[in-house]
Design a protein around this motif. Structure first.
Motif, PDB file in Angstrom:
ATOM      1  N   SER A  48      74.086  63.416  57.549  1.00  0.00           N
ATOM      2  CA  SER A  48      73.365  62.149  57.618  1.00  0.00           C
ATOM      3  C   SER A  48      71.924  62.370  58.058  1.00  0.00           C
ATOM      4  N   CYS A  49      71.028  61.640  57.404  1.00  0.00           N
ATOM      5  CA  CYS A  49      69.608  61.666  57.766  1.00  0.00           C
ATOM      6  C   CYS A  49      69.135  60.227  57.942  1.00  0.00           C
ATOM      7  N   VAL A  50      68.544  59.943  59.090  1.00  0.00           N
ATOM      8  CA  VAL A  50      67.955  58.628  59.351  1.00  0.00           C
ATOM      9  C   VAL A  50      66.448  58.814  59.480  1.00  0.00           C
ATOM     10  N   THR A  79      73.974  65.211  61.929  1.00  0.00           N
ATOM     11  CA  THR A  79      73.052  64.082  61.786  1.00  0.00           C
ATOM     12  C   THR A  79      71.669  64.493  62.260  1.00  0.00           C
ATOM     13  N   VAL A  80      70.670  64.090  61.477  1.00  0.00           N
ATOM     14  CA  VAL A  80      69.288  64.273  61.897  1.00  0.00           C
ATOM     15  C   VAL A  80      68.607  62.906  61.894  1.00  0.00           C
ATOM     16  N   VAL A  81      67.675  62.754  62.824  1.00  0.00           N
ATOM     17  CA  VAL A  81      66.859  61.547  62.893  1.00  0.00           C
ATOM     18  C   VAL A  81      65.409  62.004  62.862  1.00  0.00           C
ATOM     19  N   CYS A  82      64.623  61.377  62.005  1.00  0.00           N
ATOM     20  CA  CYS A  82      63.255  61.834  61.764  1.00  0.00           C
ATOM     21  C   CYS A  82      62.251  60.731  62.055  1.00  0.00           C
ATOM     22  N   GLU A 110      61.373  65.804  55.746  1.00  0.00           N
ATOM     23  CA  GLU A 110      61.555  67.095  55.063  1.00  0.00           C
ATOM     24  C   GLU A 110      62.130  68.143  56.015  1.00  0.00           C
ATOM     25  N   GLU A 111      61.643  68.181  57.263  1.00  0.00           N
ATOM     26  CA  GLU A 111      62.187  69.123  58.246  1.00  0.00           C
ATOM     27  C   GLU A 111      63.673  68.844  58.495  1.00  0.00           C
ATOM     28  N   GLY A 112      64.005  67.570  58.631  1.00  0.00           N
ATOM     29  CA  GLY A 112      65.395  67.187  58.890  1.00  0.00           C
ATOM     30  C   GLY A 112      66.312  67.525  57.729  1.00  0.00           C
ATOM     31  N   MET A 113      65.877  67.222  56.510  1.00  0.00           N
ATOM     32  CA  MET A 113      66.684  67.517  55.326  1.00  0.00           C
ATOM     33  C   MET A 113      66.871  69.028  55.166  1.00  0.00           C
ATOM     34  N   ALA A 114      65.820  69.787  55.400  1.00  0.00           N
ATOM     35  CA  ALA A 114      65.911  71.245  55.292  1.00  0.00           C
ATOM     36  C   ALA A 114      66.914  71.785  56.313  1.00  0.00           C
ATOM     37  N   TRP A 115      66.892  71.235  57.532  1.00  0.00           N
ATOM     38  CA  TRP A 115      67.845  71.676  58.551  1.00  0.00           C
ATOM     39  C   TRP A 115      69.280  71.346  58.129  1.00  0.00           C
ATOM     40  N   LEU A 116      69.510  70.141  57.598  1.00  0.00           N
ATOM     41  CA  LEU A 116      70.852  69.763  57.131  1.00  0.00           C
ATOM     42  C   LEU A 116      71.340  70.730  56.051  1.00  0.00           C
ATOM     43  N   TYR A 117      70.451  71.072  55.135  1.00  0.00           N
ATOM     44  CA  TYR A 117      70.809  71.999  54.062  1.00  0.00           C
ATOM     45  C   TYR A 117      71.223  73.358  54.649  1.00  0.00           C
TER      46      TYR A 117
END
Length: 130
Positions: A48-50, A79-82, A110-117
């Motif tokens: 999840s990304c918020v 989960t990441v929150v940006c 972008e940082e959060g999505m990259a970390w989730l990946y």
């Protein structure tokens, strides 16, 4: 306008919630939708990304976020929150402490999505080698 949807990011599925530029109660219905969407997933599977860039929080929204985090906890993998400012970061850290949910905070989406990946790739490799 806030919204939630499932997106593809480098071939992984992410429940993406956008509350950019929302004011307090405006985002509450979006978190109701998040709860319904996440309920469709298997346990411990949701990435999840918020994106909360320039979002403003009030008591009603904070209460809804706490409810959503607790309800979605069994489904959550990561989960990441940006985009939080310093005050919002302090507020979210109190929610994290109250709910026991593991969340990572990032300055940009972008940082959060990259970390989730990367997290998904690492956990998939570990599961495959077990």
């Amino acid at each position: 306008m806030s919204y939630t949807k499932v997106i593809d990011y480098k071939d992984i599925k992410i429940v993406y919630t956008n509350i950019v530029d929302t004011a307090g109660s405006e985002a509450v219905p979006t978190f109701d939708k998040v709860q319904k969407l996440v309920a469709e997933f298997p346990d411990k599977s949701v990435l999840s990304c918020v994106n909360a860039t320039n979002a403003r929080f009030n008591t009603e929204l904070l209460s809804k976020i706490k409810e959503t985090v607790k309800k979605n906890n069994p489904k959550a993998k990561a989960t990441v929150v940006c985009g939080l400012n310093k005050l919002s970061t302090l507020i979210l850290n109190s929610i994290i402490a109250a709910t026991g949910r593991q969340m990572k905070l990032f300055n940009t989406e972008e940082e959060g999505m990259a970390w989730l990946y990367e997290y998904e790739m690492q956990t998939t490799e570990i599961a495959a080698s077990a």
